[in-house]
Design an enzyme around this catalytic site. Structure first.
Site, PDB file in Angstrom:
ATOM      1  CB  CYS A 276      -0.917  -0.010   1.214  1.00 55.00           C
ATOM      2  SG  CYS A 276      -2.323   1.071   1.006  1.00 55.00           S
TER       3      CYS A 276
ATOM      4  CB  CYS B 128      -3.683   2.325  -2.365  1.00 55.69           C
ATOM      5  SG  CYS B 128      -2.473   1.023  -2.186  1.00 55.69           S
TER       6      CYS B 128
ATOM      7  CB  CYS C  56       3.768  -3.630  -7.934  1.00 54.11           C
ATOM      8  SG  CYS C  56       3.676  -3.739  -6.179  1.00 54.11           S
TER       9      CYS C  56
END
Length: 137
Positions: A11, A85, A89
């Site tokens: 997150c 959120c 990545c």
């Protein structure tokens, strides 16, 4: 996955949702899963309402600290779960990616955090079943 699966919860601030998920997976996984969490812009401390909400169900995350997300942490994980959120990545072959849509507990009181906590517990229990790990509780 060979041996003990590794799960990374991601997150932005690594202060609420990802810490609660890591706490539940650690508590319910009984050591059968390597559990990590990180954030792209970690906060200074864990959200106190998240700490309180988890303590209410017997899971202590008070000693945890937000950690920075690194490509190596992602690459060495079997499962990477982003926490609704929009966090970007790095993508590596062989890593399974999931996104859990969850309300953000930042700035919320414990009353608002409890339903998020309970939803995370349900998702973690389903993840354990998917990984073939018996869970406690």
């Amino acid at each position: 996955m060979s041996g003990r699966p590794s799960v990374l919860f991601v997150c932005v601030h690594n202060a609420g949702r990802s810490q609660m998920a890591a706490g539940f997976l650690t508590a319910l996984g009984g050591g059968a899963v390597e559990v990590r969490s990180a954030g792209s812009a970690p906060a200074d401390t864990i959200n106190p309402a998240a700490v309180q909400a988890m303590a209410e169900v017997g899971v202590d995350i008070s000693t945890q600290a937000p950690k920075v997300l690194t490509p190596d942490t992602v690459q060495t994980s079997d499962v990477v779960i982003t926490m609704g959120c929009g966090d970007a990545c790095p993508v590596f072959p062989g890593v399974s990616y999931r996104d859990w849509e969850l309300a953000d507990p930042a700035g919320q009181g414990v009353e608002a955090v409890r339903p998020i906590r309970d939803e995370i517990r349900t998702k973690v229990q389903a993840l354990l079943a998917e990984l073939g790990v018996e869970h406690a509780g």
